[in-house]
Motif scaffolding. Sequence first.
Motif, PDB file in Angstrom:
ATOM      1  N   TYR A 177       0.722  -1.155   0.101  1.00  0.00           N
ATOM      2  CA  TYR A 177      -0.024   0.161  -0.086  1.00  0.00           C
ATOM      3  C   TYR A 177       0.879   1.270  -0.004  1.00  0.00           C
ATOM      4  O   TYR A 177       1.766   1.466   0.880  1.00  0.00           O
ATOM      5  CB  TYR A 177      -1.037  -0.192   1.136  1.00  0.00           C
ATOM      6  N   PHE A 178       0.531   2.076  -0.880  1.00  0.00           N
ATOM      7  CA  PHE A 178       1.243   3.377  -1.055  1.00  0.00           C
ATOM      8  C   PHE A 178       0.064   4.665  -0.424  1.00  0.00           C
ATOM      9  O   PHE A 178      -0.954   4.519  -1.217  1.00  0.00           O
ATOM     10  CB  PHE A 178       1.682   3.884  -2.424  1.00  0.00           C
ATOM     11  N   VAL A 179       0.749   5.268   0.273  1.00  0.00           N
ATOM     12  CA  VAL A 179      -0.260   6.340   0.943  1.00  0.00           C
ATOM     13  C   VAL A 179      -0.300   7.525   0.266  1.00  0.00           C
ATOM     14  O   VAL A 179       0.787   8.250   0.062  1.00  0.00           O
ATOM     15  CB  VAL A 179       0.182   6.348   2.485  1.00  0.00           C
ATOM     16  N   VAL A 180      -1.412   7.939  -0.320  1.00  0.00           N
ATOM     17  CA  VAL A 180      -1.708   9.070  -1.059  1.00  0.00           C
ATOM     18  C   VAL A 180      -2.021  10.338   0.069  1.00  0.00           C
ATOM     19  O   VAL A 180      -1.405  11.123  -0.066  1.00  0.00           O
ATOM     20  CB  VAL A 180      -2.654   9.014  -2.266  1.00  0.00           C
ATOM     21  N   LYS A 181      -2.798   9.929   0.864  1.00  0.00           N
ATOM     22  CA  LYS A 181      -3.315  10.743   1.881  1.00  0.00           C
ATOM     23  C   LYS A 181      -3.736  10.078   3.176  1.00  0.00           C
ATOM     24  O   LYS A 181      -4.379   9.168   3.100  1.00  0.00           O
ATOM     25  CB  LYS A 181      -4.473  11.672   1.428  1.00  0.00           C
ATOM     26  N   GLY A 182      -3.299  10.615   4.220  1.00  0.00           N
ATOM     27  CA  GLY A 182      -3.704   9.802   5.483  1.00  0.00           C
ATOM     28  C   GLY A 182      -2.498   9.273   6.242  1.00  0.00           C
ATOM     29  O   GLY A 182      -1.287   9.478   5.858  1.00  0.00           O
ATOM     30  N   CYS A 183      -2.933   8.324   7.156  1.00  0.00           N
ATOM     31  CA  CYS A 183      -1.827   7.638   7.936  1.00  0.00           C
ATOM     32  C   CYS A 183      -2.350   6.295   8.389  1.00  0.00           C
ATOM     33  O   CYS A 183      -3.494   6.032   8.570  1.00  0.00           O
ATOM     34  CB  CYS A 183      -1.651   8.496   9.192  1.00  0.00           C
ATOM     35  N   LEU A 184      -1.498   5.302   8.062  1.00  0.00           N
ATOM     36  CA  LEU A 184      -1.730   3.855   8.355  1.00  0.00           C
ATOM     37  C   LEU A 184      -0.659   3.671   9.467  1.00  0.00           C
ATOM     38  O   LEU A 184       0.443   4.104   9.518  1.00  0.00           O
ATOM     39  CB  LEU A 184      -1.547   3.240   7.054  1.00  0.00           C
ATOM     40  N   ARG A 185      -0.836   2.395  10.265  1.00  0.00           N
ATOM     41  CA  ARG A 185      -0.029   1.784  11.126  1.00  0.00           C
ATOM     42  C   ARG A 185       0.147   0.272  10.897  1.00  0.00           C
ATOM     43  O   ARG A 185      -1.049  -0.148  10.789  1.00  0.00           O
ATOM     44  CB  ARG A 185      -0.218   2.336  12.482  1.00  0.00           C
ATOM     45  N   LEU A 186       1.165  -0.447  11.158  1.00  0.00           N
ATOM     46  CA  LEU A 186       1.344  -1.825  11.264  1.00  0.00           C
ATOM     47  C   LEU A 186       1.361  -2.218  12.767  1.00  0.00           C
ATOM     48  O   LEU A 186       2.498  -1.453  13.176  1.00  0.00           O
ATOM     49  CB  LEU A 186       2.377  -1.995  10.494  1.00  0.00           C
ATOM     50  N   TYR A 187       0.713  -2.988  13.276  1.00  0.00           N
ATOM     51  CA  TYR A 187       0.948  -3.327  14.567  1.00  0.00           C
ATOM     52  C   TYR A 187       0.531  -4.818  14.830  1.00  0.00           C
ATOM     53  O   TYR A 187      -0.196  -5.459  14.135  1.00  0.00           O
ATOM     54  CB  TYR A 187       0.100  -2.412  15.421  1.00  0.00           C
ATOM     55  N   PHE A 188       0.951  -5.206  16.120  1.00  0.00           N
ATOM     56  CA  PHE A 188       0.479  -6.887  16.480  1.00  0.00           C
ATOM     57  C   PHE A 188      -0.034  -6.604  17.955  1.00  0.00           C
ATOM     58  O   PHE A 188       0.105  -5.581  18.777  1.00  0.00           O
ATOM     59  CB  PHE A 188       1.685  -7.658  16.389  1.00  0.00           C
ATOM     60  N   ILE A 189      -0.446  -7.511  18.444  1.00  0.00           N
ATOM     61  CA  ILE A 189      -1.040  -7.526  19.890  1.00  0.00           C
ATOM     62  C   ILE A 189       0.104  -8.394  20.432  1.00  0.00           C
ATOM     63  O   ILE A 189       0.367  -9.842  20.074  1.00  0.00           O
ATOM     64  CB  ILE A 189      -2.447  -8.510  19.844  1.00  0.00           C
ATOM     65  N   ASP A 190       0.594  -8.022  21.635  1.00  0.00           N
ATOM     66  CA  ASP A 190       1.632  -8.810  22.382  1.00  0.00           C
ATOM     67  C   ASP A 190       1.134  -9.723  23.408  1.00  0.00           C
ATOM     68  O   ASP A 190       0.080  -9.847  23.446  1.00  0.00           O
ATOM     69  CB  ASP A 190       2.720  -7.798  23.014  1.00  0.00           C
ATOM     70  N   ILE A 191       1.858 -10.632  24.057  1.00  0.00           N
ATOM     71  CA  ILE A 191       1.371 -11.546  25.013  1.00  0.00           C
ATOM     72  C   ILE A 191       0.809 -11.159  26.153  1.00  0.00           C
ATOM     73  O   ILE A 191       0.038 -11.894  26.679  1.00  0.00           O
ATOM     74  CB  ILE A 191       2.729 -12.457  25.663  1.00  0.00           C
ATOM     75  N   LYS A 192       0.653  -9.664  26.245  1.00  0.00           N
ATOM     76  CA  LYS A 192      -0.027  -9.178  27.595  1.00  0.00           C
ATOM     77  C   LYS A 192      -1.360  -8.605  27.147  1.00  0.00           C
ATOM     78  O   LYS A 192      -2.056  -7.824  27.661  1.00  0.00           O
ATOM     79  CB  LYS A 192       0.790  -8.164  28.054  1.00  0.00           C
ATOM     80  N   GLY A 193      -1.542  -8.620  25.426  1.00  0.00           N
ATOM     81  CA  GLY A 193      -2.904  -8.140  25.088  1.00  0.00           C
ATOM     82  C   GLY A 193      -2.584  -6.674  24.521  1.00  0.00           C
ATOM     83  O   GLY A 193      -3.790  -5.858  24.201  1.00  0.00           O
ATOM     84  N   ALA A 194      -1.657  -6.080  24.657  1.00  0.00           N
ATOM     85  CA  ALA A 194      -1.360  -4.550  24.382  1.00  0.00           C
ATOM     86  C   ALA A 194      -0.898  -4.723  22.680  1.00  0.00           C
ATOM     87  O   ALA A 194      -0.269  -5.397  22.336  1.00  0.00           O
ATOM     88  CB  ALA A 194      -0.206  -4.071  25.145  1.00  0.00           C
ATOM     89  N   GLU A 195      -1.375  -3.464  22.202  1.00  0.00           N
ATOM     90  CA  GLU A 195      -1.000  -3.213  20.776  1.00  0.00           C
ATOM     91  C   GLU A 195       0.276  -2.698  20.631  1.00  0.00           C
ATOM     92  O   GLU A 195       0.618  -1.926  21.454  1.00  0.00           O
ATOM     93  CB  GLU A 195      -1.939  -2.200  20.295  1.00  0.00           C
ATOM     94  N   GLN A 196       1.441  -3.269  19.839  1.00  0.00           N
ATOM     95  CA  GLN A 196       2.534  -2.733  19.618  1.00  0.00           C
ATOM     96  C   GLN A 196       2.736  -2.435  18.134  1.00  0.00           C
ATOM     97  O   GLN A 196       3.002  -3.415  17.255  1.00  0.00           O
ATOM     98  CB  GLN A 196       3.569  -4.057  19.862  1.00  0.00           C
ATOM     99  N   THR A 197       2.905  -1.117  18.032  1.00  0.00           N
ATOM    100  CA  THR A 197       2.971  -0.386  16.571  1.00  0.00           C
ATOM    101  C   THR A 197       4.393  -0.633  16.218  1.00  0.00           C
ATOM    102  O   THR A 197       5.577  -0.017  16.895  1.00  0.00           O
ATOM    103  CB  THR A 197       2.525   0.973  16.726  1.00  0.00           C
ATOM    104  N   THR A 198       4.643  -1.278  15.160  1.00  0.00           N
ATOM    105  CA  THR A 198       6.007  -1.093  14.485  1.00  0.00           C
ATOM    106  C   THR A 198       6.200  -0.338  13.327  1.00  0.00           C
ATOM    107  O   THR A 198       7.351  -0.364  13.162  1.00  0.00           O
ATOM    108  CB  THR A 198       6.293  -2.950  14.171  1.00  0.00           C
ATOM    109  N   GLN A 199       5.446   0.316  12.586  1.00  0.00           N
ATOM    110  CA  GLN A 199       5.391   0.941  11.614  1.00  0.00           C
ATOM    111  C   GLN A 199       4.535   1.975  11.413  1.00  0.00           C
ATOM    112  O   GLN A 199       3.095   1.575  11.588  1.00  0.00           O
ATOM    113  CB  GLN A 199       5.942   0.390  10.411  1.00  0.00           C
ATOM    114  N   PHE A 200       4.817   3.022  10.824  1.00  0.00           N
ATOM    115  CA  PHE A 200       3.793   4.140  10.377  1.00  0.00           C
ATOM    116  C   PHE A 200       4.084   4.362   9.056  1.00  0.00           C
ATOM    117  O   PHE A 200       4.982   4.269   8.636  1.00  0.00           O
ATOM    118  CB  PHE A 200       3.873   5.330  11.298  1.00  0.00           C
ATOM    119  N   ALA A 201       2.994   4.845   8.080  1.00  0.00           N
ATOM    120  CA  ALA A 201       2.978   5.264   6.955  1.00  0.00           C
ATOM    121  C   ALA A 201       2.167   6.421   6.556  1.00  0.00           C
ATOM    122  O   ALA A 201       1.121   6.272   6.903  1.00  0.00           O
ATOM    123  CB  ALA A 201       2.791   4.227   6.000  1.00  0.00           C
TER     124      ALA A 201
END
Length: 189
Positions: free
Chosen positions: A49-73
């Motif tokens: 995905y190429f972002v033309v306008k806006g913001c995306l994030r890539l994340y996973f859920i860790d072993i404690k159930g918390a969101e861990q963001t690894t990348q923004f675009a």
Amino acid sequence: MGSALFKHINKFINWSTDEQEILAPFLQSLSVKKKGFLLEQGHTCRANYFVVKGCLRLYFIDIKGAEQTTQFAIENWWITDLTSFLFQEHSEFYIQAAEPTEVIAIENHHYDEMFRKLPKLERYFRLILQKNHQASQRRIKFLYSQTAEVRYRHFNQLFPEFVQRVPQYMLASYLGFTPEFLSKIRAKK
């Protein structure tokens, strides 16, 4: 449809309007609402995905159930779950819109034909991948070698407008600390 992408590609390789016309059928425009998903854990990532306008994030859920963001675009950045995309296997990540977002998607099954018809694009994507890998390595080094406050100040210095756009809990997750800690750092100003 692809003018932002065409301009971006032209920063890395020289190519003609004829080549742009060959690429156009491989491109798909998508709109994603704030908090909408392009990918969810357990599904296969079918596009880059190429972002033309806006913001995306890539994340996973860790072993404690918390969101861990690894990348923004943000605008003119690419994002995908590269492992799932390349090997067409189930993803362990989510790709979510942090704000209303317009993207150009290129689906995995188009890449071989696209590179066959437009071999220059292999160089473009290699250069993009190198830049992404470099940014990822730097981020990991900062996570392990700098204090949380230094990480925040450095990121804020590099991307001040970005810090204002992204919800505090997403930014904190990306920088490796809690939203409460981020509030304390911001209060120190």
